[in-house]
Scaffold this active site. Sequence first.
Site, PDB file in Angstrom:
ATOM      1  N   TYR A 141      61.443  39.658 -27.038  1.00 24.24           N
ATOM      2  CA  TYR A 141      61.495  41.057 -27.493  1.00 24.24           C
ATOM      3  C   TYR A 141      60.202  41.802 -27.187  1.00 24.24           C
ATOM      4  O   TYR A 141      60.211  43.014 -27.002  1.00 24.24           O
ATOM      5  CB  TYR A 141      61.721  41.111 -29.009  1.00 24.24           C
ATOM      6  CG  TYR A 141      63.166  41.204 -29.420  1.00 24.24           C
ATOM      7  CD1 TYR A 141      64.068  40.218 -29.065  1.00 24.24           C
ATOM      8  CD2 TYR A 141      63.619  42.268 -30.190  1.00 24.24           C
ATOM      9  CE1 TYR A 141      65.388  40.290 -29.461  1.00 24.24           C
ATOM     10  CE2 TYR A 141      64.935  42.353 -30.591  1.00 24.24           C
ATOM     11  CZ  TYR A 141      65.816  41.359 -30.225  1.00 24.24           C
ATOM     12  OH  TYR A 141      67.107  41.448 -30.624  1.00 24.24           O
ATOM     13  N   LYS A 190      65.952  26.156 -27.312  1.00 25.07           N
ATOM     14  CA  LYS A 190      66.627  25.848 -26.043  1.00 25.07           C
ATOM     15  C   LYS A 190      65.634  25.045 -25.201  1.00 25.07           C
ATOM     16  O   LYS A 190      65.280  25.401 -24.074  1.00 25.07           O
ATOM     17  CB  LYS A 190      67.043  27.174 -25.366  1.00 25.07           C
ATOM     18  CG  LYS A 190      67.910  27.011 -24.121  1.00 25.07           C
ATOM     19  CD  LYS A 190      69.322  26.544 -24.403  1.00 25.07           C
ATOM     20  CE  LYS A 190      70.052  26.278 -23.096  1.00 25.07           C
ATOM     21  NZ  LYS A 190      71.363  25.597 -23.286  1.00 25.07           N
ATOM     22  N   ASP A 223      72.928  26.788 -28.109  1.00 27.56           N
ATOM     23  CA  ASP A 223      74.352  26.904 -27.739  1.00 27.56           C
ATOM     24  C   ASP A 223      75.215  26.041 -28.655  1.00 27.56           C
ATOM     25  O   ASP A 223      76.291  26.450 -29.106  1.00 27.56           O
ATOM     26  CB  ASP A 223      74.581  26.577 -26.251  1.00 27.56           C
ATOM     27  CG  ASP A 223      73.900  25.299 -25.790  1.00 27.56           C
ATOM     28  OD1 ASP A 223      73.099  24.717 -26.566  1.00 27.56           O
ATOM     29  OD2 ASP A 223      74.181  24.869 -24.653  1.00 27.56           O
ATOM     30  N   ASP A 247      68.486  36.810 -33.528  1.00 27.75           N
ATOM     31  CA  ASP A 247      69.269  38.053 -33.484  1.00 27.75           C
ATOM     32  C   ASP A 247      70.746  37.729 -33.287  1.00 27.75           C
ATOM     33  O   ASP A 247      71.615  38.225 -34.003  1.00 27.75           O
ATOM     34  CB  ASP A 247      68.756  38.934 -32.330  1.00 27.75           C
ATOM     35  CG  ASP A 247      69.559  40.219 -32.188  1.00 27.75           C
ATOM     36  OD1 ASP A 247      69.783  40.888 -33.223  1.00 27.75           O
ATOM     37  OD2 ASP A 247      69.969  40.548 -31.058  1.00 27.75           O
TER      38      ASP A 247
HETATM   39  C1  IPM Z   1      68.662  43.561 -35.674  1.00 28.88           C
HETATM   40  C2  IPM Z   1      69.059  44.575 -34.629  1.00 28.88           C
HETATM   41  C3  IPM Z   1      67.814  44.982 -33.863  1.00 28.88           C
HETATM   42  C4  IPM Z   1      67.281  43.738 -33.168  1.00 28.88           C
HETATM   43  C5  IPM Z   1      68.027  46.108 -32.850  1.00 28.88           C
HETATM   44  C6  IPM Z   1      68.650  47.324 -33.483  1.00 28.88           C
HETATM   45  C7  IPM Z   1      66.740  46.477 -32.156  1.00 28.88           C
HETATM   46  O1  IPM Z   1      70.055  44.075 -33.797  1.00 28.88           O
HETATM   47  O2  IPM Z   1      67.852  43.899 -36.553  1.00 28.88           O
HETATM   48  O3  IPM Z   1      69.158  42.436 -35.615  1.00 28.88           O
HETATM   49  O4  IPM Z   1      67.742  43.364 -32.083  1.00 28.88           O
HETATM   50  O5  IPM Z   1      66.380  43.119 -33.741  1.00 28.88           O
HETATM   51 MG    MG Z   2      70.769  42.199 -34.386  1.00 31.57          MG
END
Ligand code: IPM
Ligand code: MG
Length: 355
Positions: A141, A190, A223, A247
């Site tokens: 990220y 992973k 996975d 996520d």
């Molecule tokens: C979450 C959301 C966010 C992320 C997005 C909206 C940036 O999906 O909080 O899980 O990917 O972290």
């Molecule tokens: Mg999310």
Amino acid sequence: MDAKIVLLPGDGIGPEIIKQAERVLAAVAKRFNHRFAFESHLIGGTAIDQTGDPLPAATVEACRAAGAVLLGAVGGPKWDDPSAAVRPEQGLLRIRKELQLFANLRPIQTFAELVDASPLKREIVEGTDILFFRELTGGVYFGDSGRTTVDGVESAHQSMVYSVPEVERIVRMAAQAARSRSNRLTSVDKANVLEPSRLWRQVAQRVMSEEFPDVQYDVVLVDAMAMHLISRPRDFDVVVTGNLFGDILTDEASMLPGSLGMLPSASMGSDGPGLFEPIHGSAPDIAGRGIANPLATILAAAMMLRHSLGLEDEAGKIEAAVRKVLADGLRTADIAGGQDSIGTEAMGNAVVAAL
Ligand code: IPM
Ligand code: MG
């Protein structure tokens, strides 16, 4: 207790659900003799419209000075172009980084009354109780990204980077939580393919054997974890994983209890205010209609009292009030299964009354 609570209603149903959580918090303050001062600030698409910035400096400043932050949701069709230079989601990613909220706690609990709303069979999901620790300020990220064109062929890249201290601190936090639950921790990676996952596994294993020899520890590939979550979710207690895997897996897991509308989450750092929010999004399709389910946000407010303000009894009272309204048969449309339902405000009233 005197506490300053910053509210970030955001977009879509955000303002409606935050309003009900604020009422519940005000009722708790009254009953337990606390003074909560609420202050609302801009984030997300609404902030873009009003200031051009999804996270205005005034919002960051207010959050830094707060005891805790309660967020609604960000995003909506109006700001949906993923190639736009300014997007609501940037507000969310930046506030996580600014407040150094490296741990995202996502509890996945089933409510007995709602089990039949799950797309999975009752015998698989009933009794599921998982606490995810998703790393929130590192990994792919926040890795170096960019585009290059060589011989007319364009490509894009984004690096996944984890450092030893980043892995240590999230694993420690998750292992401590495991000690207060059923003493089991699963780390998801992973490591058969990715170098940052190999580092993650090495560090996690060392932290666990040196500092938490009493905690039952295992490792699962991401996975395989995606499968186990829907075939045997009850086998997991505390799960720790990186930003991207967390996520995806928490969205998958959020389907186990049957409704996204019931699930809160907490983002914490090592000090400073935590940020609390429902797991669901801004639901633009039902925004402004007064039918959104405020319970996830109300439960996020309970997590806020517990984790940021140290008010365990008060948090428990809110959770008990939510269980009571469900036991009384009260449902918003998302959890009513086509039966009678009540609106956002009526649900807020019911929780306040149950308190
Ligand atoms: C979450 C959301 C966010 C992320 C997005 C909206 C940036 O999906 O909080 O899980 O990917 O972290
Ligand atoms: Mg999310």
